[in-house]
Design an enzyme around this catalytic site. Sequence first.
Site, mmCIF file in Angstrom:
data_model
loop_
_atom_site.group_PDB
_atom_site.id
_atom_site.type_symbol
_atom_site.label_atom_id
_atom_site.label_comp_id
_atom_site.label_asym_id
_atom_site.label_seq_id
_atom_site.Cartn_x
_atom_site.Cartn_y
_atom_site.Cartn_z
ATOM 1 N N GLU A 271 -32.970 30.327 -36.689
ATOM 2 C CA GLU A 271 -33.571 29.104 -36.129
ATOM 3 C C GLU A 271 -32.718 27.890 -36.472
ATOM 4 O O GLU A 271 -32.548 26.988 -35.660
ATOM 5 C CB GLU A 271 -35.002 28.918 -36.638
ATOM 6 C CG GLU A 271 -35.981 29.977 -36.139
ATOM 7 C CD GLU A 271 -36.049 30.107 -34.623
ATOM 8 O OE1 GLU A 271 -35.866 29.102 -33.915
ATOM 9 O OE2 GLU A 271 -36.266 31.229 -34.131
ATOM 10 N N TRP A 274 -30.133 27.811 -34.025
ATOM 11 C CA TRP A 274 -30.511 27.245 -32.714
ATOM 12 C C TRP A 274 -30.276 25.734 -32.714
ATOM 13 O O TRP A 274 -29.868 25.145 -31.715
ATOM 14 C CB TRP A 274 -31.991 27.527 -32.402
ATOM 15 C CG TRP A 274 -32.202 28.813 -31.663
ATOM 16 C CD1 TRP A 274 -32.685 29.971 -32.179
ATOM 17 C CD2 TRP A 274 -31.942 29.074 -30.260
ATOM 18 N NE1 TRP A 274 -32.748 30.939 -31.189
ATOM 19 C CE2 TRP A 274 -32.294 30.417 -30.006
ATOM 20 C CE3 TRP A 274 -31.440 28.304 -29.214
ATOM 21 C CZ2 TRP A 274 -32.172 31.009 -28.744
ATOM 22 C CZ3 TRP A 274 -31.302 28.891 -27.954
ATOM 23 C CH2 TRP A 274 -31.670 30.222 -27.736
ATOM 24 N N TRP A 302 -39.094 19.408 -7.042
ATOM 25 C CA TRP A 302 -39.987 18.827 -8.050
ATOM 26 C C TRP A 302 -41.049 17.988 -7.367
ATOM 27 O O TRP A 302 -40.785 17.347 -6.355
ATOM 28 C CB TRP A 302 -39.212 17.929 -9.020
ATOM 29 C CG TRP A 302 -38.133 18.639 -9.774
ATOM 30 C CD1 TRP A 302 -36.791 18.483 -9.607
ATOM 31 C CD2 TRP A 302 -38.288 19.617 -10.806
ATOM 32 N NE1 TRP A 302 -36.094 19.306 -10.471
ATOM 33 C CE2 TRP A 302 -36.997 20.017 -11.219
ATOM 34 C CE3 TRP A 302 -39.392 20.206 -11.421
ATOM 35 C CZ2 TRP A 302 -36.768 20.962 -12.215
ATOM 36 C CZ3 TRP A 302 -39.172 21.148 -12.420
ATOM 37 C CH2 TRP A 302 -37.870 21.512 -12.799
ATOM 38 N N ASN A 337 -43.712 24.981 -32.383
ATOM 39 C CA ASN A 337 -42.725 25.447 -31.400
ATOM 40 C C ASN A 337 -43.321 26.321 -30.295
ATOM 41 O O ASN A 337 -43.004 26.155 -29.114
ATOM 42 C CB ASN A 337 -41.609 26.214 -32.105
ATOM 43 C CG ASN A 337 -40.560 26.692 -31.133
ATOM 44 O OD1 ASN A 337 -39.910 25.896 -30.472
ATOM 45 N ND2 ASN A 337 -40.420 28.009 -31.008
ATOM 46 N N TRP A 355 -38.450 18.313 -15.718
ATOM 47 C CA TRP A 355 -38.391 18.437 -17.188
ATOM 48 C C TRP A 355 -38.031 17.123 -17.853
ATOM 49 O O TRP A 355 -38.380 16.906 -19.024
ATOM 50 C CB TRP A 355 -37.429 19.550 -17.614
ATOM 51 C CG TRP A 355 -35.997 19.422 -17.148
ATOM 52 C CD1 TRP A 355 -35.443 19.992 -16.048
ATOM 53 C CD2 TRP A 355 -34.930 18.691 -17.775
ATOM 54 N NE1 TRP A 355 -34.103 19.668 -15.936
ATOM 55 C CE2 TRP A 355 -33.764 18.877 -16.983
ATOM 56 C CE3 TRP A 355 -34.831 17.902 -18.918
ATOM 57 C CZ2 TRP A 355 -32.531 18.295 -17.297
ATOM 58 C CZ3 TRP A 355 -33.609 17.320 -19.246
ATOM 59 C CH2 TRP A 355 -32.474 17.515 -18.439
ATOM 60 N N TRP A 378 -35.867 21.517 -23.404
ATOM 61 C CA TRP A 378 -36.434 21.335 -22.059
ATOM 62 C C TRP A 378 -35.625 22.072 -21.003
ATOM 63 O O TRP A 378 -36.186 22.663 -20.079
ATOM 64 C CB TRP A 378 -36.565 19.841 -21.736
ATOM 65 C CG TRP A 378 -37.831 19.306 -22.351
ATOM 66 C CD1 TRP A 378 -37.952 18.619 -23.522
ATOM 67 C CD2 TRP A 378 -39.175 19.491 -21.854
ATOM 68 N NE1 TRP A 378 -39.271 18.360 -23.789
ATOM 69 C CE2 TRP A 378 -40.043 18.876 -22.788
ATOM 70 C CE3 TRP A 378 -39.713 20.112 -20.739
ATOM 71 C CZ2 TRP A 378 -41.432 18.873 -22.614
ATOM 72 C CZ3 TRP A 378 -41.090 20.106 -20.569
ATOM 73 C CH2 TRP A 378 -41.934 19.492 -21.495
HETATM 74 P P1 FAD Z 1 -39.071 26.052 -38.262
HETATM 75 O O1 FAD Z 1 -39.546 27.240 -37.523
HETATM 76 O O2 FAD Z 1 -39.460 25.940 -39.676
HETATM 77 O O3 FAD Z 1 -37.483 26.041 -38.108
HETATM 78 C C1 FAD Z 1 -36.600 25.434 -39.067
HETATM 79 C C2 FAD Z 1 -35.651 24.498 -38.373
HETATM 80 O O4 FAD Z 1 -34.851 25.202 -37.430
HETATM 81 C C3 FAD Z 1 -36.334 23.420 -37.578
HETATM 82 O O5 FAD Z 1 -36.722 22.332 -38.393
HETATM 83 C C4 FAD Z 1 -35.259 23.039 -36.575
HETATM 84 O O6 FAD Z 1 -34.305 22.175 -37.138
HETATM 85 C C5 FAD Z 1 -34.597 24.370 -36.303
HETATM 86 N N1 FAD Z 1 -35.204 24.982 -35.108
HETATM 87 C C6 FAD Z 1 -36.251 25.807 -35.057
HETATM 88 N N2 FAD Z 1 -36.485 26.173 -33.781
HETATM 89 C C7 FAD Z 1 -35.570 25.563 -33.024
HETATM 90 C C8 FAD Z 1 -35.274 25.546 -31.629
HETATM 91 N N3 FAD Z 1 -35.984 26.275 -30.744
HETATM 92 N N4 FAD Z 1 -34.250 24.781 -31.184
HETATM 93 C C9 FAD Z 1 -33.499 24.068 -32.048
HETATM 94 N N5 FAD Z 1 -33.725 24.055 -33.385
HETATM 95 C C10 FAD Z 1 -34.737 24.787 -33.864
HETATM 96 N N6 FAD Z 1 -36.695 20.360 -32.261
HETATM 97 C C11 FAD Z 1 -36.369 19.189 -32.820
HETATM 98 O O7 FAD Z 1 -35.973 19.146 -34.000
HETATM 99 N N7 FAD Z 1 -36.440 18.025 -32.103
HETATM 100 C C12 FAD Z 1 -36.873 18.000 -30.799
HETATM 101 O O8 FAD Z 1 -36.897 16.919 -30.185
HETATM 102 C C13 FAD Z 1 -37.268 19.227 -30.209
HETATM 103 N N8 FAD Z 1 -37.745 19.257 -28.948
HETATM 104 C C14 FAD Z 1 -38.113 20.464 -28.385
HETATM 105 C C15 FAD Z 1 -38.569 20.481 -27.063
HETATM 106 C C16 FAD Z 1 -38.948 21.684 -26.481
HETATM 107 C C17 FAD Z 1 -39.451 21.687 -25.044
HETATM 108 C C18 FAD Z 1 -38.879 22.881 -27.217
HETATM 109 C C19 FAD Z 1 -39.297 24.183 -26.598
HETATM 110 C C20 FAD Z 1 -38.404 22.869 -28.513
HETATM 111 C C21 FAD Z 1 -38.007 21.673 -29.119
HETATM 112 N N9 FAD Z 1 -37.521 21.623 -30.443
HETATM 113 C C22 FAD Z 1 -37.156 20.422 -30.994
HETATM 114 C C23 FAD Z 1 -37.273 22.868 -31.190
HETATM 115 C C24 FAD Z 1 -38.421 23.360 -32.092
HETATM 116 O O9 FAD Z 1 -39.636 23.347 -31.407
HETATM 117 C C25 FAD Z 1 -38.567 22.530 -33.373
HETATM 118 O O10 FAD Z 1 -37.315 22.397 -34.003
HETATM 119 C C26 FAD Z 1 -39.517 23.196 -34.366
HETATM 120 O O11 FAD Z 1 -40.783 23.376 -33.775
HETATM 121 C C27 FAD Z 1 -39.649 22.326 -35.597
HETATM 122 O O12 FAD Z 1 -40.637 22.821 -36.453
HETATM 123 P P2 FAD Z 1 -40.262 23.446 -37.863
HETATM 124 O O13 FAD Z 1 -39.336 22.557 -38.605
HETATM 125 O O14 FAD Z 1 -41.544 23.773 -38.524
HETATM 126 O O15 FAD Z 1 -39.498 24.764 -37.430
#
Ligand code: FAD
Length: 489
Positions: A271, A274, A302, A337, A355, A378
């Site tokens: 993650e 990602w 759209w 997420n 989006w 997005w």
């Molecule tokens: P955890 O599951 O604890 O993950 C740890 C870290 O890994 C996160 O803090 C983040 O830095 C990174 N991470 C995890 N999942 C993703 C992912 N899918 N993509 C990129 N990095 C990830 N994340 C943001 O930080 N900022 C945003 O503006 C953002 N917008 C999003 C918009 C959409 C439509 C979607 C589907 C996802 C988005 N995300 C965004 C990714 C993800 O949802 C969040 O990073 C995550 O929910 C943060 O929660 P957490 O720290 O508890 O995640």
Amino acid sequence: MAHRINIHWFRQDLRLADNPALYEASGHHTILPVFILDDVNPGKHRMGAASRWWLFHSLSALDRSLDGALNLYHDDPIHVLTDIADRYQVDAVYWNRCYEPWQTVRDSKIKEVLKARGIRVKSFNGSLLREPWENVKQDGSPYRIFTQFYRRCYPKSVGLREPLPEPDNLHTHIDQGGRVRAESLGLIPLVHWDRKLEPHWRIGEEPARERLRHFIRKGLPGYRKGRDFPAGHHVSRLSPHLHFGEISPNQVWHSLGSQPEDEDREHFRSELAWREFSYHLLFHFSVLPDRNLQPKFDSFPWRDDTRHLEAWCRGQTGVPLVDAGMRELWNTGYMHNRVRMVVGSFLVKNLMLHWRHGAAWFNDCLIDADLANNSAGWQWIAGSGADAAPYFRIFNPVTQGHKFDPTGEYTRRHVPELARLPDKYLFSPWQAPADVLEEANVVLGETYPEPVVDPATSRQHAMEAFASLNKADSARPTREGPTEAIAGT
Ligand code: FAD
């Protein structure tokens, strides 16, 4: 006044530990620590309201760690830095690199101006595990597929540096010139909607480290499966801390090192990767926030329906899991997420709204709003991105609810007017018999909205629209070029 100093320009690195630029800057010099709120250069990518609220508190925490020596400014950074250079003998300006396209353009201009004045500029990597230009294929082209990117670029911790300690004996200087008070930066809203966010967060470097420690103890065991359940406690909620650099990905990655090798740790690392992949895409494809990476989506039909958009933003679509997510966002500044994917899919596929509307609302409401992650997220949901969900993957908000919120705890917490509905109808109240609704005190259209669209028929319309796009695309002659190449992957 002749006073030789180094400037450390804090940006998205609001911490003292594992801060390579600060560490180097403080080696032999007095430091002028500055933070400049730049509302001039970002243009349409200006920071959203929830992020500004977070930033205010993060700056206050950093200022406390620096014993009140953080110098704040609200202007174009080029003016601030040259003004300081006019008043002090500045040897060098240090910063950790930022990667949003407007930031890289701004920073290279600033570098030139400072160099022309004989001031050294030293920049470092403080926000990513690896620089985006290091992660390229053998032929020099960027990765477009996450799994390839991850396997080739992030094999365990190979090549990652150990986190740095806080600098010893930090000698700081307070600028008596143009600095301003945090309260005058306009970060805190005039109408105090931010009070609802306060109970959910502790902001700053120390709380970030505490959150990480807590997550490793309590959340990480079971993360791989548990991370999909929004009512659970298996996600780290580190994203706003990472965005503002209160903790570095390097610190997070290394903190996993002492844990035994297991699928949870491996998944958590992926993650973090990602996040790196989003920055990689933004760096190599700077149009990511604004344009479909797959051009065939430019002709997608759209819709333009402000009533539907408003219902989505306010959590009033009549589809409970979607509304729960949108209300979690509004009330806490965060959304889980799994639910981000569900609400995103609903906006883009069921409502067929662009989006970019979703990205803009997220940018304003999320405390972790991040141009790279938000844009990539997005485009992934829309199917228009580099390594995107295929168009026929449309999240069904009813089955997603039953699967990932099986006891309804998350949905009932955020949509309390449905709290008394039995689990069977919680995610689809429109299917509930009249006596069940009555028993639960639910009057559709009064106490809770009727669904703005029927999830099943709207799904069908979206499938048809996406399928026609694919047909049109396969009939089109291919052209060479970077975005065309992405379309082929
Ligand atoms: P955890 O599951 O604890 O993950 C740890 C870290 O890994 C996160 O803090 C983040 O830095 C990174 N991470 C995890 N999942 C993703 C992912 N899918 N993509 C990129 N990095 C990830 N994340 C943001 O930080 N900022 C945003 O503006 C953002 N917008 C999003 C918009 C959409 C439509 C979607 C589907 C996802 C988005 N995300 C965004 C990714 C993800 O949802 C969040 O990073 C995550 O929910 C943060 O929660 P957490 O720290 O508890 O995640």
